[in-house]
Design an enzyme around this catalytic site. Structure first.
Site, PDB file in Angstrom:
ATOM      1  CE  LYS A 155      -2.927   2.014   3.565  1.00  0.00           C
ATOM      2  NZ  LYS A 155      -1.881   2.837   4.400  1.00  0.00           N
ATOM      3  CE  LYS A 189      -4.801  -4.137  11.978  1.00  0.00           C
ATOM      4  NZ  LYS A 189      -3.409  -3.877  12.984  1.00  0.00           N
ATOM      5  CG  HIS A 247      -6.102  -0.012   6.587  1.00  0.00           C
ATOM      6  ND1 HIS A 247      -5.588  -1.069   5.757  1.00  0.00           N
ATOM      7  CD2 HIS A 247      -5.121   0.680   7.194  1.00  0.00           C
ATOM      8  CE1 HIS A 247      -4.112  -0.752   5.812  1.00  0.00           C
ATOM      9  NE2 HIS A 247      -4.008   0.223   6.312  1.00  0.00           N
TER      10      HIS A 247
HETATM   11  C1  BG6 Z   1      -1.094   2.204   7.700  1.00  0.00           C
HETATM   12  C2  BG6 Z   1      -1.346   3.718   7.645  1.00  0.00           C
HETATM   13  O1  BG6 Z   1      -1.384   1.806   6.526  1.00  0.00           O
HETATM   14  O2  BG6 Z   1      -1.844   1.895   8.653  1.00  0.00           O
HETATM   15  C3  BG6 Z   1      -0.746   4.221   8.796  1.00  0.00           C
HETATM   16  O3  BG6 Z   1      -0.517   4.275   6.708  1.00  0.00           O
HETATM   17  C4  BG6 Z   1      -1.566   3.957  10.352  1.00  0.00           C
HETATM   18  O4  BG6 Z   1      -1.115   5.798   9.060  1.00  0.00           O
HETATM   19  C5  BG6 Z   1      -1.545   2.053  10.155  1.00  0.00           C
HETATM   20  O5  BG6 Z   1      -0.953   4.370  11.204  1.00  0.00           O
HETATM   21  C6  BG6 Z   1      -2.588   1.722  11.195  1.00  0.00           C
HETATM   22  O6  BG6 Z   1      -2.485   0.316  11.069  1.00  0.00           O
HETATM   23  P1  BG6 Z   1      -2.743  -0.562  12.564  1.00  0.00           P
HETATM   24  O7  BG6 Z   1      -2.240  -1.748  11.990  1.00  0.00           O
HETATM   25  O8  BG6 Z   1      -1.745   0.493  13.600  1.00  0.00           O
HETATM   26  O9  BG6 Z   1      -3.952  -0.154  12.842  1.00  0.00           O
END
Ligand code: BG6
Length: 496
Positions: A155, A189, A247
């Protein structure tokens, strides 16, 4: 799925483009270490770092070792295990744009590993099309001799619909969809994968999983961190592009998709593409009405001062980039007609909490007409993705005593109470699946494009007008974000 009971992945040469970058040391190497600990890597796996800085295999291994020791706060790095993994490491110095680099990589693919190779693009996204094209030109993606050839794309996959379509076209010119593994680390996850298992292996859920019983759905990814060292990237990206089409939409798809006919990659990804494709494309006016942008200004965490976004390193002093976004989207299909999905994500909020809150329609009120009771609160099902992984139902119960008083109680399942949770990066499953050729947890071209198609109206509308609301660092976003729900007579589920 317990990986311990499954076989080691087949042998392969794994090329890590961008070997000196953060992703390799912070996530990929620790994940490979964990896979090796669990006996899931082949003894003949070869891991070749590829980057432009001149270095030897030994330099590469030493650098990674130093980082692994530093990160292992529990001092639990198993040196023997590391030494075994370090033996698999190799390094190729090379410019990503130079055909000579690819000729050198080709020589490293060999029969010991059955000609299998994975090219992991952990580089800046501007290199994705170039590297893919050169891999194709060098014949490294040709599977006709029998070995598999796969490409992992990190990504961000594009910055809008047009660029994502262009990148897909570029990849598909030199390889087939079957060879492309587009990563969204949320799918690695356990708690995200568990959404499908909970929904489709417990008959209970399906009976109320629709617009007859569900009033609305909230999806939140709240972070306490700011932009850390990524100011330059983030200032050109913003919260919407960084978190939503990837996400948050993955979470939405897991909650809203129809049951796939089987748990195979095509069936699962087909259903996800359909549900993301069913998100209503808002007109410019509706996109503005149904979105809120925020940016954090200086605030506090206890007595500690937290800097504002514009004070962060490599962020423009007059930046209008959003660090918070809240959206209302509708899914136009039979199951979800009329059920709003509220999405929000932000940096520097009060707590770290990624959760899905499913709010049920209120109970009929009739039985309590004669009593002094307040209107009962709605029932929520909270699926917490992190940090306190589990699922909780908010219910109403009678407080013991002579009076008829209702109180909110919780019915819950916390992962830590049932399972031994070994620390993992989330990349373990994804790397293993790529090595074994299972694309279920990777995004297909249509998943990605449908995601961008659904956020494009917000990007277009914001390019013309709209305000970026301020919120103090350490708090839960701007008031306008709350109003998105209060105007619908709803409220955000409490965080944490
Ligand atoms: C990443 C983003 O894809 O996901 C970040 O670029 C973000 O900005 C992160 O902090 C969050 O991932 P997680 O696993 O900590 O929720």
């Amino acid at each position: 799925m317990t990986k311990q009971t499954i076989p080691a992945a087949p042998p392969c040469t794994l090329f890590l483009f961008g070997a000196n970058g953060d992703l390799v040391k912070r996530l990929l190497m620790p994940a490979l270490y964990n896979l090796s600990r669990d006996g899931l890597l082949d003894r003949n796996l070869r891991i070749v770092g590829v980057d432009h800085n001149p270095a030897t295999a030994q330099d590469f291994a030493e650098r990674l070792h130093a980082f692994m020791r530093e990160r292992d706060t529990a001092k639990s790095l198993d040196e023997k295990l590391w030494a075994r993994l370090a033996k698999c490491l190799d390094y190729q110095t090379g410019d990503f744009l130079d055909p000579a680099t690819y000729a050198a990589l080709g020589k490293r693919i060999d029969a010991t590993r059955h000609g299998n190779a994975i090219f992991y693009l952990a580089t800046s996204p501007r290199f994705f099309p170039e590297v893919a094209q050169r891999l194709g030109e060098a014949g490294l993606l040709d599977e006709s001799a029998g070995g598999f050839r796969r490409v992992v794309v990190e990504k961000p996959f594009g910055t809008d619909l047009a660029s994502a379509e262009q990148l897909n076209a570029c990849l598909l010119k030199v390889m087939s969809e079957r060879q492309i593994y587009r990563i969204d680390h949320y799918l690695g996850k356990e708690t995200v994968q568990n959404i499908l298992v909970s929904r489709f292996s417990n008959g209970l859920f399906e009976s109320f999983w629709n617009n007859h019983y569900i009033d609305h759905v909230q999806i939140t990814a709240a972070e306490t961190v700011g932009v850390e060292t990524r100011g330059a990237f983030y200032d050109n990206t913003g919260a919407l592009r960084d978190m939503v089409p990837n996400h948050l939409f993955q979470l939405l798809a897991m909650v809203a998709m129809e049951p796939p006919a089987a748990f195979g990659a095509d069936a699962v990804r087909g259903e996800k593409a359909k549900v993301i494709g069913a998100i209503r494309p808002w007109s410019a006016k509706m996109a503005l009405k149904n979105s809120v942008r925020g940016q954090y200004v200086a605030g506090k965490q206890g007595r500690k001062r937290l800097p504002g976004y514009r004070e962060e390193d490599k962020v423009a002093a007059d930046s209008k980039t959003e660090t918070y976004v809240a959206l209302k989207v509708m899914i136009d299909n039979w199951r979800w007609a009329g059920v709003p999905f509220y999405l929000r994500t932000g940096k520097r909020m009060s707590v770290r909490d990624t959760e899905i809150a499913i709010c049920f329609k209120p109970a009929p009120y009739a039985q309590f007409r004669e009593s002094e009771l307040e209107r009962p609160k709605p029932n929520y099902l909270k699926i917490q993705i992190q940090p306190n992984e589990g699922m909780w139902f908010d219910l109403q119960a009678k407080r013991p005593g002579p009076e008829l008083v209702m109180e909110n109680v919780e019915l819950g399942f916390a992962y830590k109470d049932f399972f031994k949770m070994t620390p993992a990066t989330g990349y373990e499953t994804l790397i293993y699946d790529c090595l074994t050729g299972d694309q279920t947890l990777f995004q297909r071209a249509d998943n990605i494009e449908n995601g961008w198609r659904a956020v494009q109206p917000f990007l277009d509308a914001w390019a013309q007008e709209g305000e970026v609301h301020e919120y103090p660092a350490g708090e839960d976003g701007p008031e306008a974000g709350d109003e998105l729900l209060t105007r619908d007579k709803r409220e955000w589920h409490r965080l944490g």
